[in-house]
Design a protein around this motif. Structure first.
Motif, PDB file in Angstrom:
ATOM      1  N   GLY A  82       0.812  -1.217   0.000  1.00  0.00           N
ATOM      2  CA  GLY A  82       0.000   0.000   0.000  1.00  0.00           C
ATOM      3  C   GLY A  82       0.842   1.261   0.000  1.00  0.00           C
ATOM      4  O   GLY A  82       0.513   2.252  -0.668  1.00  0.00           O
ATOM      5  N   MET A  83       1.952   1.229   0.732  1.00  0.00           N
ATOM      6  CA  MET A  83       2.849   2.391   0.750  1.00  0.00           C
ATOM      7  C   MET A  83       3.469   2.628  -0.626  1.00  0.00           C
ATOM      8  O   MET A  83       3.606   3.773  -1.064  1.00  0.00           O
ATOM      9  N   LYS A  84       3.833   1.541  -1.318  1.00  0.00           N
ATOM     10  CA  LYS A  84       4.401   1.685  -2.667  1.00  0.00           C
ATOM     11  C   LYS A  84       3.371   2.261  -3.627  1.00  0.00           C
ATOM     12  O   LYS A  84       3.691   3.120  -4.447  1.00  0.00           O
ATOM     13  N   LYS A  85       2.128   1.791  -3.523  1.00  0.00           N
ATOM     14  CA  LYS A  85       1.069   2.292  -4.405  1.00  0.00           C
ATOM     15  C   LYS A  85       0.708   3.737  -4.094  1.00  0.00           C
ATOM     16  O   LYS A  85       0.306   4.489  -4.982  1.00  0.00           O
ATOM     17  N   ALA A  86       0.868   4.143  -2.830  1.00  0.00           N
ATOM     18  CA  ALA A  86       0.588   5.530  -2.426  1.00  0.00           C
ATOM     19  C   ALA A  86       1.800   6.441  -2.623  1.00  0.00           C
ATOM     20  O   ALA A  86       1.754   7.623  -2.315  1.00  0.00           O
ATOM     21  N   ILE A  88       4.605   6.436  -1.008  1.00  0.00           N
ATOM     22  CA  ILE A  88       5.232   6.832   0.264  1.00  0.00           C
ATOM     23  C   ILE A  88       6.574   6.112   0.327  1.00  0.00           C
ATOM     24  O   ILE A  88       6.622   4.887   0.375  1.00  0.00           O
ATOM     25  N   GLU A  89       7.664   6.861   0.318  1.00  0.00           N
ATOM     26  CA  GLU A  89       8.994   6.266   0.319  1.00  0.00           C
ATOM     27  C   GLU A  89       9.667   6.491   1.669  1.00  0.00           C
ATOM     28  O   GLU A  89      10.424   7.435   1.844  1.00  0.00           O
ATOM     29  N   ILE A  90       9.324   5.623   2.608  1.00  0.00           N
ATOM     30  CA  ILE A  90       9.965   5.658   3.934  1.00  0.00           C
ATOM     31  C   ILE A  90      10.655   4.307   4.106  1.00  0.00           C
ATOM     32  O   ILE A  90      10.029   3.257   3.910  1.00  0.00           O
ATOM     33  N   ASP A  91      11.926   4.323   4.452  1.00  0.00           N
ATOM     34  CA  ASP A  91      12.637   3.053   4.608  1.00  0.00           C
ATOM     35  C   ASP A  91      12.223   2.360   5.904  1.00  0.00           C
ATOM     36  O   ASP A  91      11.607   2.949   6.781  1.00  0.00           O
ATOM     37  N   ARG A  92      12.600   1.094   6.012  1.00  0.00           N
ATOM     38  CA  ARG A  92      12.150   0.277   7.127  1.00  0.00           C
ATOM     39  C   ARG A  92      12.709   0.750   8.468  1.00  0.00           C
ATOM     40  O   ARG A  92      12.058   0.616   9.495  1.00  0.00           O
ATOM     41  N   ASP A  97      11.100   2.968  13.601  1.00  0.00           N
ATOM     42  CA  ASP A  97      11.245   3.988  14.634  1.00  0.00           C
ATOM     43  C   ASP A  97       9.915   4.688  14.888  1.00  0.00           C
ATOM     44  O   ASP A  97       9.545   4.946  16.034  1.00  0.00           O
ATOM     45  N   LEU A  98       9.174   4.975  13.804  1.00  0.00           N
ATOM     46  CA  LEU A  98       7.836   5.559  13.956  1.00  0.00           C
ATOM     47  C   LEU A  98       6.910   4.601  14.699  1.00  0.00           C
ATOM     48  O   LEU A  98       6.126   5.028  15.554  1.00  0.00           O
ATOM     49  N   ALA A  99       6.994   3.323  14.374  1.00  0.00           N
ATOM     50  CA  ALA A  99       6.134   2.324  15.011  1.00  0.00           C
ATOM     51  C   ALA A  99       6.361   2.281  16.514  1.00  0.00           C
ATOM     52  O   ALA A  99       5.419   2.116  17.291  1.00  0.00           O
TER      53      ALA A  99
END
Length: 119
Positions: A82-86, A88-92, A97-99
Motif C-alpha cells: 500500500g505504501m508503494k502504491k501511495a 510513500i517512500e519511507i525506509d524500514r 522507529d515511527l512504530a
C-alpha cells in the motif's frame, strides 16, 4: 647489496598484533603466536558480522513494523504494498522507529496505505 636489519619493523608488527589482542584471555594476549592466531580469527568474525548486523537489523525492523501494522488491522506485506502504491517512500529503519516512538504517525501511514490498496 646492503644488509637489511629488520628489528624495528618486526618489533612494530608484533606490538601492533599484541595491541589488537589486548583484552584477550591468558596467552592469547601475551604470546605472539597465539595472539596472531586469535587476532586473525577475530578479524574474520568482525568482517563476517559487519554484514550479518545489517541483516539482523533489517529483520528487527520488519518484526517491529509488522507488530505495529497488525495493531492497525493490516499485515506487513499489505502495508508495504500500500505504501508503494501511495508513493510513500519511507525506509524500514524510519518506519520501525515511527512504530515504536510515534504510533499516531504510523497509524496515519497505515490508513493511507489501506486507502491506496482499496482504490
Amino acid at each position: 647489496m646492503p644488509r637489511v636489519k629488520r628489528a624495528v619493523t618486526g618489533k612494530k608488527k608484533r606490538r601492533k598484533i599484541l595491541k589488537m589482542a589486548k583484552g584477550f584471555f591468558g596467552a592469547r594476549s601475551r604470546l605472539i603466536r597465539t595472539a596472531t592466531e586469535a587476532v586473525e580469527r577475530s578479524m574474520k568474525y568482525a568482517f563476517r558480522d559487519r554484514r550479518a548486523r545489517k541483516r539482523d537489523f533489517r529483520k528487527l525492523w520488519i518484526v517491529r513494523i509488522n507488530a505495529a501494522a497488525r495493531l492497525n488491522e493490516i499485515s506487513y506485506s499489505r502495508l508495504i504494498d500500500g505504501m508503494k502504491k501511495a508513493h510513500i517512500e519511507i525506509d524500514r529503519k524510519v518506519l520501525a522507529d515511527l512504530a515504536v516512538h510515534d504510533a499516531r504517525a504510523f497509524s496515519q501511514i497505515a490508513t493511507i496505505a489501506k486507502e491506496s490498496l482499496a482504490a
